[in-house]
Design a protein around this motif. Sequence first.
Motif: not given
Length: 312
Positions: A77-98
Amino acid sequence: MSAWPHLDFSTEQPVYESAHLYLQLIGKLPTRLHPWINHGWHVALRVTPRGFATRTMEANGKSFAVEFDCHGSRIVIGCDSGEATTIALTGQSVAELHGQLSDGLNHMGLPAPLFGAPNELPEVIAFSQDMRDRSWDPDVIRRAHAAFRSVDAVFTRFRAAYLGKSSPSHLFWGSFDLAVTRFSGRRAPLHPGGFPNLPDRVTREAYSHEVISAGFWLGGGGVDEAAFYAYAYPSPEDLAASPVTPRNAYWHKDLGEFVLPYAAVASSADPQECLLGFLETSYDAAAGLAGWPSDLVTARACVGEPAQNFES
């Protein structure tokens, strides 16, 4: 990695299905945070060098976008403020990724309208309740993206040769296919709708005008391999009998469209030329039978030069 890598639907389908559901979550954001663009183009994802990305969205005084990074197996997730959040994809459930995606957006002060369930699938579970284990393989998703990236380049060149209204080459996360669509400019008959878990009003707006569309998907829906397709709406009578190239292309009666196996393109001496031949001959067949204007197509586009010379 090869520009046209080997894809194996029979063994890789579980990973494709995981990516499809993950992309549905990301795709929900522009449906609720971006102004509606004709034919639903605002919800489609663009192909990037590393994956698939949303359009830029405006919310809470910020601009942001979300990218599905196939090469890093992560969501950014990239924002114009320079902030960024990263979420690793590991095969987690859709509920967990949600939950992870919701937390990431909220942490950055962004809205997280991720309620609901997937679209265009026959049986769906709400995102927040889908606890099923998922399959993940970084190599599989990297190769799949490499295929999409190569196809996107050819689709973009094909689009550039059209003077009428055309969509960009973009990925629809509902059906998990890359598509490019040309328009005649004329209204079409009311579409019957009927796509699973998709409101008919959305389908009918998408098909409000005559189209000839081509696309690429990783398999499924009666075709158990990665393949290209081409169809027209409304479909002209006798389209099925029209000759298209290459010789591996065929008419799929149940789908009502031409189909060309990806493997036939990837293994050809010149994949770009092979695919362009399919796109051009299927368009010519449908446009000719449907009586589309004959002056909408120019010569193949070249880098740095207009397709037509308007100098006196």
